[in-house]
Write a protein that holds these residues in place. Structure first.
Motif, PDB file in Angstrom:
ATOM      1  N   LEU A 103       0.820  -1.207   0.000  1.00 50.19           N
ATOM      2  CA  LEU A 103       0.000   0.000   0.000  1.00 50.19           C
ATOM      3  C   LEU A 103       0.857   1.261   0.000  1.00 50.19           C
ATOM      4  O   LEU A 103       0.541   2.238  -0.692  1.00 50.19           O
ATOM      5  CB  LEU A 103      -0.968  -0.011   1.181  1.00 50.19           C
ATOM      6  CG  LEU A 103      -2.051  -1.093   1.135  1.00 50.19           C
ATOM      7  CD1 LEU A 103      -2.909  -1.049   2.382  1.00 50.19           C
ATOM      8  CD2 LEU A 103      -2.901  -0.992  -0.118  1.00 50.19           C
ATOM      9  N   GLU A 104       1.943   1.234   0.751  1.00 49.30           N
ATOM     10  CA  GLU A 104       2.858   2.381   0.779  1.00 49.30           C
ATOM     11  C   GLU A 104       3.473   2.610  -0.604  1.00 49.30           C
ATOM     12  O   GLU A 104       3.512   3.742  -1.095  1.00 49.30           O
ATOM     13  CB  GLU A 104       3.963   2.139   1.811  1.00 49.30           C
ATOM     14  CG  GLU A 104       5.000   3.238   1.892  1.00 49.30           C
ATOM     15  CD  GLU A 104       4.479   4.518   2.530  1.00 49.30           C
ATOM     16  OE1 GLU A 104       5.048   5.583   2.231  1.00 49.30           O
ATOM     17  OE2 GLU A 104       3.515   4.462   3.307  1.00 49.30           O
ATOM     18  N   ASN A 105       3.930   1.536  -1.238  1.00 50.15           N
ATOM     19  CA  ASN A 105       4.525   1.659  -2.568  1.00 50.15           C
ATOM     20  C   ASN A 105       3.499   2.100  -3.606  1.00 50.15           C
ATOM     21  O   ASN A 105       3.816   2.872  -4.510  1.00 50.15           O
ATOM     22  CB  ASN A 105       5.180   0.338  -2.987  1.00 50.15           C
ATOM     23  CG  ASN A 105       6.496   0.106  -2.271  1.00 50.15           C
ATOM     24  OD1 ASN A 105       7.209   1.045  -1.952  1.00 50.15           O
ATOM     25  ND2 ASN A 105       6.817  -1.140  -1.997  1.00 50.15           N
ATOM     26  N   THR A 106       2.274   1.614  -3.464  1.00 45.81           N
ATOM     27  CA  THR A 106       1.217   2.014  -4.392  1.00 45.81           C
ATOM     28  C   THR A 106       0.913   3.500  -4.243  1.00 45.81           C
ATOM     29  O   THR A 106       0.782   4.226  -5.241  1.00 45.81           O
ATOM     30  CB  THR A 106      -0.061   1.184  -4.145  1.00 45.81           C
ATOM     31  OG1 THR A 106       0.256  -0.214  -4.302  1.00 45.81           O
ATOM     32  CG2 THR A 106      -1.168   1.570  -5.110  1.00 45.81           C
ATOM     33  N   ALA A 107       0.789   3.965  -3.013  1.00 46.72           N
ATOM     34  CA  ALA A 107       0.512   5.389  -2.767  1.00 46.72           C
ATOM     35  C   ALA A 107       1.633   6.257  -3.336  1.00 46.72           C
ATOM     36  O   ALA A 107       1.367   7.275  -4.001  1.00 46.72           O
ATOM     37  CB  ALA A 107       0.334   5.639  -1.273  1.00 46.72           C
ATOM     38  N   SER A 109      -5.066   7.790   4.070  1.00 48.68           N
ATOM     39  CA  SER A 109      -5.994   8.875   4.366  1.00 48.68           C
ATOM     40  C   SER A 109      -5.831   9.365   5.797  1.00 48.68           C
ATOM     41  O   SER A 109      -5.738   8.573   6.730  1.00 48.68           O
ATOM     42  CB  SER A 109      -7.435   8.395   4.161  1.00 48.68           C
ATOM     43  OG  SER A 109      -8.344   9.353   4.642  1.00 48.68           O
ATOM     44  N   PRO A 110      -5.824  10.691   5.993  1.00 46.53           N
ATOM     45  CA  PRO A 110      -5.711  11.218   7.349  1.00 46.53           C
ATOM     46  C   PRO A 110      -6.999  11.073   8.143  1.00 46.53           C
ATOM     47  O   PRO A 110      -7.031  11.328   9.326  1.00 46.53           O
ATOM     48  CB  PRO A 110      -5.377  12.698   7.132  1.00 46.53           C
ATOM     49  CG  PRO A 110      -5.907  13.018   5.780  1.00 46.53           C
ATOM     50  CD  PRO A 110      -5.816  11.749   4.982  1.00 46.53           C
ATOM     51  N   TYR A 111      -8.086  10.649   7.489  1.00 51.28           N
ATOM     52  CA  TYR A 111      -9.336  10.472   8.214  1.00 51.28           C
ATOM     53  C   TYR A 111     -10.061   9.222   7.753  1.00 51.28           C
ATOM     54  O   TYR A 111     -11.103   9.279   7.143  1.00 51.28           O
ATOM     55  CB  TYR A 111     -10.242  11.701   8.124  1.00 51.28           C
ATOM     56  CG  TYR A 111     -10.255  12.407   6.792  1.00 51.28           C
ATOM     57  CD1 TYR A 111      -9.492  13.551   6.611  1.00 51.28           C
ATOM     58  CD2 TYR A 111     -11.021  11.955   5.730  1.00 51.28           C
ATOM     59  CE1 TYR A 111      -9.497  14.215   5.403  1.00 51.28           C
ATOM     60  CE2 TYR A 111     -11.037  12.616   4.527  1.00 51.28           C
ATOM     61  CZ  TYR A 111     -10.268  13.748   4.368  1.00 51.28           C
ATOM     62  OH  TYR A 111     -10.271  14.400   3.172  1.00 51.28           O
ATOM     63  N   LYS A 112      -9.461   8.076   8.069  1.00 55.51           N
ATOM     64  CA  LYS A 112     -10.095   6.803   7.758  1.00 55.51           C
ATOM     65  C   LYS A 112     -11.434   6.678   8.476  1.00 55.51           C
ATOM     66  O   LYS A 112     -12.389   6.133   7.957  1.00 55.51           O
ATOM     67  CB  LYS A 112      -9.184   5.657   8.165  1.00 55.51           C
ATOM     68  CG  LYS A 112      -7.911   5.548   7.373  1.00 55.51           C
ATOM     69  CD  LYS A 112      -7.069   4.396   7.905  1.00 55.51           C
ATOM     70  CE  LYS A 112      -5.718   4.360   7.257  1.00 55.51           C
ATOM     71  NZ  LYS A 112      -4.842   5.439   7.693  1.00 55.51           N
ATOM     72  N   HIS A 113     -11.464   7.163   9.698  1.00 54.62           N
ATOM     73  CA  HIS A 113     -12.689   7.137  10.493  1.00 54.62           C
ATOM     74  C   HIS A 113     -12.976   8.577  10.907  1.00 54.62           C
ATOM     75  O   HIS A 113     -12.076   9.287  11.357  1.00 54.62           O
ATOM     76  CB  HIS A 113     -12.512   6.257  11.730  1.00 54.62           C
ATOM     77  CG  HIS A 113     -12.037   4.880  11.390  1.00 54.62           C
ATOM     78  ND1 HIS A 113     -12.843   3.959  10.780  1.00 54.62           N
ATOM     79  CD2 HIS A 113     -10.827   4.285  11.540  1.00 54.62           C
ATOM     80  CE1 HIS A 113     -12.145   2.850  10.581  1.00 54.62           C
ATOM     81  NE2 HIS A 113     -10.931   3.022  11.028  1.00 54.62           N
ATOM     82  N   PRO A 114     -14.233   9.012  10.771  1.00 59.30           N
ATOM     83  CA  PRO A 114     -14.532  10.406  11.121  1.00 59.30           C
ATOM     84  C   PRO A 114     -14.304  10.650  12.599  1.00 59.30           C
ATOM     85  O   PRO A 114     -14.663   9.822  13.436  1.00 59.30           O
ATOM     86  CB  PRO A 114     -16.004  10.560  10.749  1.00 59.30           C
ATOM     87  CG  PRO A 114     -16.555   9.181  10.717  1.00 59.30           C
ATOM     88  CD  PRO A 114     -15.410   8.282  10.346  1.00 59.30           C
ATOM     89  N   PRO A 115     -13.680  11.759  12.950  1.00 53.09           N
ATOM     90  CA  PRO A 115     -13.463  12.061  14.367  1.00 53.09           C
ATOM     91  C   PRO A 115     -14.804  12.266  15.064  1.00 53.09           C
ATOM     92  O   PRO A 115     -15.793  12.644  14.430  1.00 53.09           O
ATOM     93  CB  PRO A 115     -12.649  13.352  14.345  1.00 53.09           C
ATOM     94  CG  PRO A 115     -12.811  13.914  12.975  1.00 53.09           C
ATOM     95  CD  PRO A 115     -13.164  12.799  12.063  1.00 53.09           C
ATOM     96  N   ASN A 116     -14.829  12.003  16.338  1.00 54.16           N
ATOM     97  CA  ASN A 116     -16.052  12.181  17.125  1.00 54.16           C
ATOM     98  C   ASN A 116     -15.668  12.844  18.443  1.00 54.16           C
ATOM     99  O   ASN A 116     -15.547  12.195  19.475  1.00 54.16           O
ATOM    100  CB  ASN A 116     -16.739  10.841  17.358  1.00 54.16           C
ATOM    101  CG  ASN A 116     -18.097  11.000  18.006  1.00 54.16           C
ATOM    102  OD1 ASN A 116     -18.547  12.113  18.273  1.00 54.16           O
ATOM    103  ND2 ASN A 116     -18.756   9.882  18.261  1.00 54.16           N
ATOM    104  N   GLU A 125      -1.757  18.086   7.492  1.00 58.11           N
ATOM    105  CA  GLU A 125      -0.581  17.267   7.818  1.00 58.11           C
ATOM    106  C   GLU A 125      -0.161  16.421   6.623  1.00 58.11           C
ATOM    107  O   GLU A 125       1.021  16.337   6.287  1.00 58.11           O
ATOM    108  CB  GLU A 125      -0.895  16.378   9.021  1.00 58.11           C
ATOM    109  CG  GLU A 125       0.299  15.575   9.483  1.00 58.11           C
ATOM    110  CD  GLU A 125      -0.012  14.729  10.709  1.00 58.11           C
ATOM    111  OE1 GLU A 125       0.718  13.747  10.928  1.00 58.11           O
ATOM    112  OE2 GLU A 125      -0.962  15.036  11.437  1.00 58.11           O
ATOM    113  N   ALA A 126      -1.145  15.804   5.956  1.00 57.76           N
ATOM    114  CA  ALA A 126      -0.820  14.982   4.785  1.00 57.76           C
ATOM    115  C   ALA A 126      -0.194  15.830   3.688  1.00 57.76           C
ATOM    116  O   ALA A 126       0.775  15.425   3.047  1.00 57.76           O
ATOM    117  CB  ALA A 126      -2.077  14.287   4.272  1.00 57.76           C
TER     118      ALA A 126
END
Length: 195
Positions: free
Chosen positions: A15-19, A65-72, A89-90
């Motif tokens: 995944l890192e190499n793909t990104a 993604s910096p937001y895989k899950h929405p913050p709550n 940040e990204a």
């Protein structure tokens, strides 16, 4: 099922190499055989987990993604700021900025459209959770169009990063969120189509 050990390392490496490759070469230039070689695995190993190039690229974009899950956080304002800070940040790394730019460039490619549509569905669902909770808490009117509010907020941030070439600094993010919230609170209900 949570992967552990060598399997998890291989998945992360692929995944890192793909990104990275997506950020460097874009969607059209990305070759699964090159990702496999860089990752030290067979191409069949990749295709076993991600049957198509779209699946692989989408998984890589989701993984970084910096937001895989929405913050709550209990506050819509803080949730939106947390997501924007993740974008900032990204975008502050060469890899992250390259990926944002590649997404913008690839939008014009017909082959990228199906993947972009899938990515948009994931992003909208993640953002909608924030607005649904905000409506439940009374922070927004119950008729708020969360998809529209999210699109305006994050499109402005994306535009600043990719098109204008400026950083998302804290004062900009706070001003943007405050403007979005003020606007969303003051929108009157729209009649249904055909009404």
């Amino acid at each position: 099922m949570r992967l552990q050990g060598r399997s998890a390392e291989i998945v992360e490496l692929v995944l890192e190499n793909t990104a990275e490759e997506f950020g460097r070469s874009g969607y059209a230039g990305l070759r699964v055989d090159e990702i496999a070689a860089r990752s030290g695995v067979n191409k069949t190993t990749i295709y076993r987990r991600w049957p198509t190039k779209d699946d692989l690229v989408l998984a890589a974009l989701h993984w970084i993604s910096p937001y895989k899950h929405p913050p709550n956080t209990g506050s819509m304002r803080e949730d939106l700021l947390a997501m924007l800070r993740g974008m900032a940040e990204a975008a502050s790394t060469p890899k992250g900025l390259a990926i944002y730019r590649a997404i913008q460039i690839e939008r014009a490619q017909p082959a990228f459209e199906p993947l972009l549509a899938r990515l948009k569905v994931e992003l909208l669902a993640s953002r909608q959770a924030i607005f649904d909770r905000a409506m439940e808490r009374g922070e927004l009117p119950s008729w708020t169009d969360g998809a529209l509010v999210g699109e305006v907020c994050f499109a402005a941030a994306f535009l600043r990063i990719v098109t204008v070439g400026q950083k998302l600094d804290e004062s900009f993010m706070q001003a943007l969120v405050d403007l979005i919230i003020a606007g969303a609170k003051n929108v009157t209900p729209r009649p249904k189509d055909g009404a």
